[in-house]
Each structure stands twice: as C-alpha cells, then as structure tokens.
Write an enzyme that holds these catalytic residues in place. Structure first.
Site, PDB file in Angstrom:
ATOM      1  N   ASP A  53      38.559  91.205  27.858  1.00 46.11           N
ATOM      2  CA  ASP A  53      38.187  90.168  28.827  1.00 46.11           C
ATOM      3  C   ASP A  53      39.443  89.491  29.384  1.00 46.11           C
ATOM      4  OD1 ASP A  53      38.843  88.735  26.565  1.00 46.11           O
ATOM      5  OD2 ASP A  53      36.971  87.584  26.483  1.00 46.11           O
ATOM      6  N   SER A  54      40.627  89.953  28.928  1.00 48.57           N
ATOM      7  CA  SER A  54      41.880  89.544  29.578  1.00 48.57           C
ATOM      8  C   SER A  54      41.905  90.034  31.025  1.00 48.57           C
ATOM      9  CB  SER A  54      43.095  90.085  28.811  1.00 48.57           C
ATOM     10  OG  SER A  54      42.948  91.459  28.529  1.00 48.57           O
ATOM     11  N   ASP A  92      35.104  94.220  25.373  1.00 51.06           N
ATOM     12  CA  ASP A  92      34.860  92.837  24.956  1.00 51.06           C
ATOM     13  C   ASP A  92      33.503  92.357  25.441  1.00 51.06           C
ATOM     14  OD1 ASP A  92      36.858  91.642  23.409  1.00 51.06           O
ATOM     15  OD2 ASP A  92      38.193  91.389  25.136  1.00 51.06           O
ATOM     16  N   LYS A 122      33.648  94.459  21.159  1.00 57.52           N
ATOM     17  CA  LYS A 122      34.462  93.518  20.381  1.00 57.52           C
ATOM     18  C   LYS A 122      33.927  92.112  20.584  1.00 57.52           C
ATOM     19  CE  LYS A 122      38.958  92.415  21.452  1.00 57.52           C
ATOM     20  NZ  LYS A 122      38.847  90.957  21.683  1.00 57.52           N
ATOM     21  N   GLU A 124      34.591  87.831  19.425  1.00 61.11           N
ATOM     22  CA  GLU A 124      35.499  86.844  18.844  1.00 61.11           C
ATOM     23  C   GLU A 124      34.744  85.911  17.899  1.00 61.11           C
ATOM     24  OE1 GLU A 124      37.637  84.688  21.867  1.00 61.11           O
ATOM     25  OE2 GLU A 124      38.420  86.523  22.792  1.00 61.11           O
ATOM     26  N   GLU A 191      44.865  87.985  16.027  1.00 64.15           N
ATOM     27  CA  GLU A 191      45.727  87.545  17.131  1.00 64.15           C
ATOM     28  C   GLU A 191      46.521  86.302  16.745  1.00 64.15           C
ATOM     29  OE1 GLU A 191      43.911  87.442  20.999  1.00 64.15           O
ATOM     30  OE2 GLU A 191      45.646  86.454  21.909  1.00 64.15           O
TER      31      GLU A 191
HETATM   32  O1  KIV Z   1      41.081  90.623  25.953  1.00 66.68           O
HETATM   33  C1  KIV Z   1      42.064  91.134  25.399  1.00 66.68           C
HETATM   34  O2  KIV Z   1      42.940  91.726  26.046  1.00 66.68           O
HETATM   35  C2  KIV Z   1      42.178  91.014  23.955  1.00 66.68           C
HETATM   36  C3  KIV Z   1      43.450  91.487  23.327  1.00 66.68           C
HETATM   37  C4  KIV Z   1      44.518  90.498  23.542  1.00 66.68           C
HETATM   38  C5  KIV Z   1      43.274  91.811  21.889  1.00 66.68           C
HETATM   39  O3  KIV Z   1      41.289  90.546  23.316  1.00 66.68           O
END
Ligand code: KIV
Length: 273
Positions: A53-54, A92, A122, A124, A191
C-alpha cells in the site's frame, strides 16, 4: 515445495519461503505496483513481490498509506500478477478493509485473491486483528503479518521513528509475533525495530521474518522498489541502501529528449518512415 507450472519456471510458493528459512537461505523481497516493473523484478530473481500500500505514497503521491482503496490495490495487483512468472505475489489489505470486522476482512481478502490472481495478503497488526487473520486463513488464503512500524497506524503513533525500543513494546511485539506464528501466517514483515529484537523474534518463531529497517538478523529483507532504485531523492532513511540513481538517469534522459526535440534533431531520417 515448489510447484511446476511450466517446463521452465518453478514458482515460489509460501512453502518455498518457509524452506528458505529452514535451510538458512535469506529471502529477497521488493515491492512492485505495475506490469513493467514487476516483469523486471521477477526476471532478476526476487523471491517475493509485495504489492504494497506504499503505492499510495510512491505512485499516487499521498502523504500516508491511508487513502488507497481496495479497488486501487486490486488494479495494481492485477498488473503485477500479469508481469510475474516466478515470484510469490503478496498484496497489502489497505487501511479500513479488515481492522474492525472479520467478515469484511474475509470479503476484502477474497476480492484480492479472486480479482487479481495474487497468492497471499498482508495485514498490519497483532492481537487486535487476530480474529480477522484467522478468518482469512480459514478460507485458505495465506496471510503475511506486519509488526513494528505499521504505517496504517501513523496517526496513532505520530512519527515514523524506530518502534519497540522500550521493553513493554518489545514484549508486546514478541507476543504478537508468536500469535502470528501459532495461528498459521506464512511469514511476517518486521518494520523499523532494533536489530536485537529482530534476532530474538526470528529465533522464537518458526515462520520467516522479513525485515525493513530491522537489521541483518531477519530471515529476509524487503525494500520499496522506488526507494532502492533512487527514484525518490528526498527519502533518505538510515536503513535504505540505494542500488541505482534512477532520478539522475531519468532526468538526464528526459532533458536530452527535450533538447533534441527543440533542436529538430529527433526524429532523424533513420527514425522516420
Ligand atoms: O507497503 C509497503 O511497501 C510495505 C513494505 C514497506 C513492507 O508494507
């Protein structure tokens, strides 16, 4: 275990990722958000590609990861999956699609798996989201956890500084990590936590840990693709190693193109029909 999908390519599966930890071989992981980049990353031999989600930051230009939607994550994931032949593709679950309600969490995960063709999701968080994690796992969807600095909670923490430096936070992180292992996650991201804590967690859980800003003792490493390629010049955290300076290379290429067009030097005779 690797699944043979064609005569040439052995796909990386969640089992392959576990085997890498078991035999002490480090797991390589990077993010990708589109077809062209994913093709390059995959062909270069990466084990795991995260559609992070980056994308909210590096693709859409938002300040945080909070605004990106499930539809947008699915769009990115579809493009990445089309470009990948070998790597495990993890997506994510974006903010707001799994935290409050395990039924919604399952629906979100199923949409990602069905509509993108990715291999895992993924999420969090730790004990707070255990119910959502177990519900998704019980539907047969592999889950990667994410502990330490969890950018979807940025407004709770207020800063992007190193997490779990204090004993109580470190203990909570260890409990969360053990829970992720026990319920059946296939791996977890750690992280921005102290290297010594990463080492402890990696020894105390059976599943692989994949670190970002978490020191050398994780079972694998992940970076944001645009950061390690040096596309974004401003982002310079201590943990980031730049493997290229694409900002300079791209700026030079584009300004040369502008110069050539202005000088009527492009296209030349050979480049014309
Ligand atoms: O969204 C992302 O890129 C991440 C990584 C930094 C692990 O969660």
């Amino acid at each position: 275990m690797s699944t043979q999908l064609s005569s040439e390519v052995k796909r990386v599966t969640t089992h392959t990722i576990q085997e890498l930890k078991n035999r002490g071989e480090k797991i390589s992981a990077l993010t990708a958000y589109d077809y062209s980049m994913a093709r390059i990353v995959d062909a270069a031999g990466i084990d795991l590609i995260l559609v992070g989600d980056s994308a909210s930051n590096v693709i859409a230009g938002h300040e945080t990861t909070l605004p990106i939607t499930l539809d947008q994550m699915i769009y990115h994931a579809q493009a990445v999956v089309r470009g990948v032949k070998r790597a495990l593709v993890v997506v994510d679950l974006p903010f707001g699609t799994y935290q409050g309600n395990s039924e919604e969490a399952l629906r979100s995960a199923i949409r990602i798996m069905k509509e993108s063709g990715a291999h895992a999701v993924k999420m969090e968080g730790g004990l707070e989201i255990k119910e959502s994690i177990t519900r998704i796992l019980s539907a047969g969807v592999p889950v990667m956890g994410h502990l330490g600095l969890t950018p979807q909670s940025i407004y709770k923490f207020g800063t992007y500084t190193v997490r779990a430096k204090e004993e109580t936070e470190a203990q909570k992180l260890m409990e969360d990590a053990k829970m992720l292992d026990e319920v059946g996650c296939f791996a977890m991201v750690l992280e921005k936590i102290p290297a010594a804590l990463t080492q402890q967690v990696s020894k105390n859980v059976g599943i692989p840990t994949v670190g970002i800003g978490a020191g050398p003792h994780a079972d694998g490493q992940i970076l944001v693709l645009h950061d390690m390629l040096g596309i974004n010049k401003e982002f310079k955290p201590r943990f980031l190693r730049r493997y290229a300076d694409l900002h300079t290379a791209m700026t030079d290429a584009i300004s040369n193109y502008v110069k050539d067009v202005k000088a009527n030097d492009f296209p030349n005779e050979k480049e014309s029909y």
